[in-house]
Design a protein around this motif. Structure first.
Motif, PDB file in Angstrom:
ATOM      1  N   LEU A   3      10.337  -3.265  -2.183  1.00  0.00           N
ATOM      2  CA  LEU A   3       9.436  -4.590  -2.495  1.00  0.00           C
ATOM      3  C   LEU A   3       8.355  -4.110  -3.156  1.00  0.00           C
ATOM      4  O   LEU A   3       7.448  -3.489  -2.505  1.00  0.00           O
ATOM      5  N   ASN A   4       7.983  -4.539  -4.357  1.00  0.00           N
ATOM      6  CA  ASN A   4       6.923  -4.204  -5.144  1.00  0.00           C
ATOM      7  C   ASN A   4       5.900  -5.681  -4.891  1.00  0.00           C
ATOM      8  O   ASN A   4       5.880  -6.542  -5.632  1.00  0.00           O
ATOM      9  N   LEU A   5       4.901  -5.276  -4.046  1.00  0.00           N
ATOM     10  CA  LEU A   5       3.701  -6.393  -3.951  1.00  0.00           C
ATOM     11  C   LEU A   5       2.721  -5.947  -4.983  1.00  0.00           C
ATOM     12  O   LEU A   5       2.221  -4.797  -5.117  1.00  0.00           O
ATOM     13  N   PRO A   6       2.000  -6.933  -5.424  1.00  0.00           N
ATOM     14  CA  PRO A   6       0.725  -6.817  -6.300  1.00  0.00           C
ATOM     15  C   PRO A   6      -0.226  -6.201  -5.197  1.00  0.00           C
ATOM     16  O   PRO A   6      -0.423  -6.377  -4.178  1.00  0.00           O
ATOM     17  N   PRO A   7      -1.252  -5.499  -5.880  1.00  0.00           N
ATOM     18  CA  PRO A   7      -2.324  -4.838  -5.097  1.00  0.00           C
ATOM     19  C   PRO A   7      -3.091  -5.854  -4.446  1.00  0.00           C
ATOM     20  O   PRO A   7      -3.461  -7.018  -5.127  1.00  0.00           O
ATOM     21  N   ARG A   8      -3.528  -5.566  -3.272  1.00  0.00           N
ATOM     22  CA  ARG A   8      -4.356  -6.517  -2.574  1.00  0.00           C
ATOM     23  C   ARG A   8      -6.009  -6.542  -3.198  1.00  0.00           C
ATOM     24  O   ARG A   8      -6.452  -5.640  -3.518  1.00  0.00           O
TER      25      ARG A   8
END
Length: 133
Positions: A3-8
Motif C-alpha cells: 500500500l503506497n500512502l502519500p508521505p506525511r
C-alpha cells in the motif's frame, strides 16, 4: 500487496502574534499620551525681552505703535494726518509696523484699519527674544 500512502506532512505549529501586536500598540499609545502633553511653565516665570533696541537696527521707515495708541515714525512722534506727508505712498511704499507686545489686540486691528494706511504695503516687524547663545 503493498500500500503506497502519500508521505506525511508535518504541520508547523501556528504562533498567534495578535497578542504581541496589541501589547505593542498599547505601549505606543501610552508613550505618546505621556510624551505628547504640553510642558507647563513654572508660575512666575518671566521671558527675556529687549528693553532698548537701537533704531538703526530696524527697517526704515518704521511706524511704532505705543501701548497708548500714539505713533512714532522712525522714533519721532507723528499724527495720522501727517503720515502721508512724511512718507509719501508712491507705488505701494513699504511701511514697517511694530507694536508694543503688551498692547491689546484691538489696538493693532484699529491701526491696520486706519484709512491713512490703506495706500501702504504694511509689513509687521517682530522681535526675536531668544537669549544669547
Amino acid at each position: 500487496m503493498a500500500l503506497n500512502l502519500p508521505p506525511r506532512r508535518h504541520e508547523r505549529a501556528h504562533i498567534d502574534t495578535s497578542l504581541s501586536i496589541v501589547n505593542i500598540v498599547l505601549l505606543l499609545l501610552f508613550f505618546f499620551m505621556i510624551v505628547g502633553q504640553t510642558a507647563r511653565p513654572e508660575p512666575g516665570l518671566e521671558l527675556s525681552r529687549t528693553e532698548d533696541l537701537p533704531l538703526e537696527q530696524l527697517p526704515s521707515p518704521i511706524l511704532i505703535v505705543e501701548g497708548d495708541g500714539s505713533w512714532l515714525l522712525d522714533g519721532e512722534p507723528i499724527s495720522a494726518d501727517l503720515l502721508p506727508a512724511a512718507v509719501p505712498a508712491t507705488g505701494g511704499q513699504v511701511l514697517h509696523l511694530m507694536i508694543d507686545r503688551e498692547a491689546p489686540a484691538h489696538l493693532l486691528v484699529e491701526t491696520l484699519n486706519d484709512p491713512v494706511l490703506t495706500d501702504y504695503d504694511l509689513r509687521l516687524v517682530t522681535l526675536n527674544d531668544r537669549g544669547a547663545p
